[in-house]
Write an enzyme that holds these catalytic residues in place. Structure first.
Site, PDB file in Angstrom:
ATOM      1  CD  GLU A  77       9.792  -6.206   6.353  1.00  0.00           C
ATOM      2  OE1 GLU A  77       9.543  -5.073   5.864  1.00  0.00           O
ATOM      3  OE2 GLU A  77       9.678  -6.473   7.559  1.00  0.00           O
ATOM      4  CD  GLU A 124      -0.807  -4.460  11.651  1.00  0.00           C
ATOM      5  OE1 GLU A 124      -1.521  -4.390  10.637  1.00  0.00           O
ATOM      6  OE2 GLU A 124       0.421  -4.631  11.595  1.00  0.00           O
ATOM      7  N   GLY A 165      -4.381  -2.181   5.534  1.00  0.00           N
ATOM      8  CA  GLY A 165      -3.774  -3.364   4.922  1.00  0.00           C
ATOM      9  C   GLY A 165      -4.475  -4.652   5.325  1.00  0.00           C
ATOM     10  NE  ARG A 166      -5.504  -3.802  11.577  1.00  0.00           N
ATOM     11  CZ  ARG A 166      -4.813  -2.687  11.587  1.00  0.00           C
ATOM     12  NH1 ARG A 166      -3.718  -2.557  10.865  1.00  0.00           N
ATOM     13  NH2 ARG A 166      -5.200  -1.654  12.325  1.00  0.00           N
ATOM     14  CG  HIS A 197      -2.189 -35.578  16.845  1.00  0.00           C
ATOM     15  ND1 HIS A 197      -2.493 -36.716  17.567  1.00  0.00           N
ATOM     16  CD2 HIS A 197      -3.165 -35.458  15.919  1.00  0.00           C
ATOM     17  CE1 HIS A 197      -3.578 -37.279  17.063  1.00  0.00           C
ATOM     18  NE2 HIS A 197      -4.014 -36.533  16.060  1.00  0.00           N
ATOM     19  CE  LYS A 217       6.612  -0.938   9.556  1.00  0.00           C
ATOM     20  NZ  LYS A 217       5.542  -0.244   8.864  1.00  0.00           N
ATOM     21  CE  LYS A 276      -3.099   2.228   3.194  1.00  0.00           C
ATOM     22  NZ  LYS A 276      -3.951   2.047   4.362  1.00  0.00           N
TER      23      LYS A 276
END
Ligand code: F6P
Length: 471
Positions: free
Chosen positions: A193, A324, A238-239, A355, A458, A187
């Protein structure tokens, strides 16, 4: 708009007093007293049924929680959400993600972006690999969609989110530049990254293949050298962007009709969220029961257990969506909170999870509230989900058993049953959780749409690299 502290609301004090009565109340006793409890404690939304009979809550609990929502001004906040009001105050932004799936009622810019996505997807003859670059909300939604329906994919889509070059090199394994489309989703187009991976992918393409960007920062994408740019908007967090061009890779691989069905499922859930009374409103119930567990029964973690392998990435998706959004320590007025907000969200696909960590769910010391997601994928999966939910709720009361073999029970869970597992139902499920998160933000009086907590790390990483002469 009400921004007063929730713990000053009359319903909050009533809930605190009411919770004391639940210390000694056993789920087994509630079912014994009311064998129809499973039928009473449920709500329907399009394509989805919520069974909350195994929550440690009764009719009065729900009435008080609904009263709390009313005292928080929930209806007004919900109206503001669907009106696209600037409720993300710390970033001075509107919140309009529901407009992305509004169909014919969507804004012109959204309809035109969808048309461009379709057109671009139709021009991918010869593309055999899509490498989707992005992180957080620019990764998790498209990844979940692809993983859920990958059997239907006509293009092999791989994802790289980590700044560790291994992630990209794995995504490029066995790919040829000429038949590869790199989709860089960011965005902001400033995320370290994604830019590092985009630079490395550009070098790997070496002038062959194609690159597409999805961003709200078109100038930065063009300056990077990408001419094909699909839009994002600052009014989509974003989410909350899985409905947007951030999912172009999934649309291209799964087909536009599948993506349309995904949007339609979310749209149906939006209608339900707007229209259903609070005590029959699935997203609202998820939110209310979550607040009850966190703030009044002391559950600090929330476990998501999809009993459908196709939904194995749902816990990771919900981690970002819930934590977030609502992992906040100050309220909308900047006051430090005296009550808990988002629990730690975790989970994994059942039956694999059984398990691994179910030992703790059944006999461990932490209070964990669980969501079982079932979708009728197989009798074995549904039976295992039901067995786990029953064991958590009722345990074994047999005093003849040695202590280490006893199950205390009385551990709360809800079951969400999808009528079917397809794109439409997944759209409805994700929209339900989005509205849960929004509703909890209203109840807790936090801004669910900013994420300032990620910035310091960051900045420090940048400084550390700079001091090492690497930035
Ligand atoms: O750092 C957190 C975050 O901003 C998330 O909120 C977001 O989904 C992710 O990074 C990716 O951001 P962008 O799409 O701008 O690259």
């Amino acid at each position: 708009m009400n921004t007063t502290p929730p713990d000053a609301c009359p319903a909050w004090a009533k809930l605190a007093a009411h919770a004391e009565g639940w210390c000694d109340t056993r789920l087994a006793a509630l079912f014994a007293a009311d064998p129809q409890r499973g039928a009473h404690c449920g709500a329907h939304a399009p394509g989805l049924h919520l069974d909350y009979s195994r929550q440690r809550a009764g009719a009065l609990t729900l009435r008080l929680l609904a009263q709390l929502a009313e005292e928080r001004g929930f209806a007004e906040w919900r109206r503001a959400l669907f009106d696209g009001a600037p409720i993300n105050v710390t970033e001075n932004r509107a919140v309009r993600h529901a407009a992305l799936r509004a169909g014919d009622a969507a804004p012109a810019e959204v309809r035109s972006a969808l048309a461009r996505m379709r057109a671009l997807a139709a021009q991918l003859a010869g593309v055999r690999r899509i490498v989707h670059l992005g992180t957080g909300g620019s990764d998790l939604g498209a990844r979940l969609l692809m993983d859920a329906f990958r059997g239907r994919a006509r293009i092999d889509v791989r994802f790289a989110a980590n700044i560790d070059p291994l992630d990209l090199s794995r995504a490029l394994e066995d790919a040829e530049p000429d038949s590869t489309l790199v989709v860089a989703v960011s965005k902001t187009f400033t995320t370290a990254e994604t830019l590092a991976n985009a630079r490395a992918a550009r070098a790997w393409l070496n002038g062959r293949g194609r690159m597409v960007a999805v961003t709200a920062n078109e100038a930065a994408a063009r300056a990077f050298g990408i001419d094909e740019v699909l839009p994002m908007w600052d009014w989509v967090g974003g989410r909350f962007s899985v409905w947007s061009p951030a999912s172009f890779s999934a649309l291209a691989a799964l087909g536009a009709d599948t993506f349309d069905a995904f949007l339609a499922g979310a749209r149906d859930m939006d209608r339900h969220f707007l229209d259903a009374p609070l005590e029959k409103n699935v997203p609202v119930l998820l939110a209310l029961l979550g607040v009850w567990n966190v703030n009044f029964l002391g559950a600090a973690t929330h476990c998501v257990l999809p009993y459908a392998h196709a939904l194995q990435l749902l816990p990771a998706y919900l981690q970002q969506l819930e934590m977030e959004s609502n992992g906040k320590r100050v309220d909308r007025e900047g006051r430090e909170l005296g009550y808990a907000t988002a629990p730690v969200v975790w989970g994994a696909a059942g039956t694999v999870s059984q398990h691994s960590f179910h030992q703790l769910l059944h006999q461990g010391t932490p209070q964990v509230a669980c969501d079982f997601i079932v979708a009728g994928v197989s009798a074995e999966l549904d039976a295992n989900a039901e067995a786990q939910a029953r064991a958590l709720a009722f345990g074994t009361g047999d005093p003849a058993l040695p202590a280490y073999r006893r199950y205390p029970g009385n551990r709360p869970s809800s079951t969400l049953r999808l009528e079917w597992l397809d794109a439409r139902h997944l759209g409805g499920l994700l929209a339900a959780y989005e509205h849960k998160v929004f509703t909890q933000g209203v109840l807790w009086n936090v801004n669910s749409f900013d994420q300032w907590g990620v910035e310091l790390g960051k900045q420090l990483a940048g400084e550390i690299l700079k001091n090492q002469g690497r930035a």
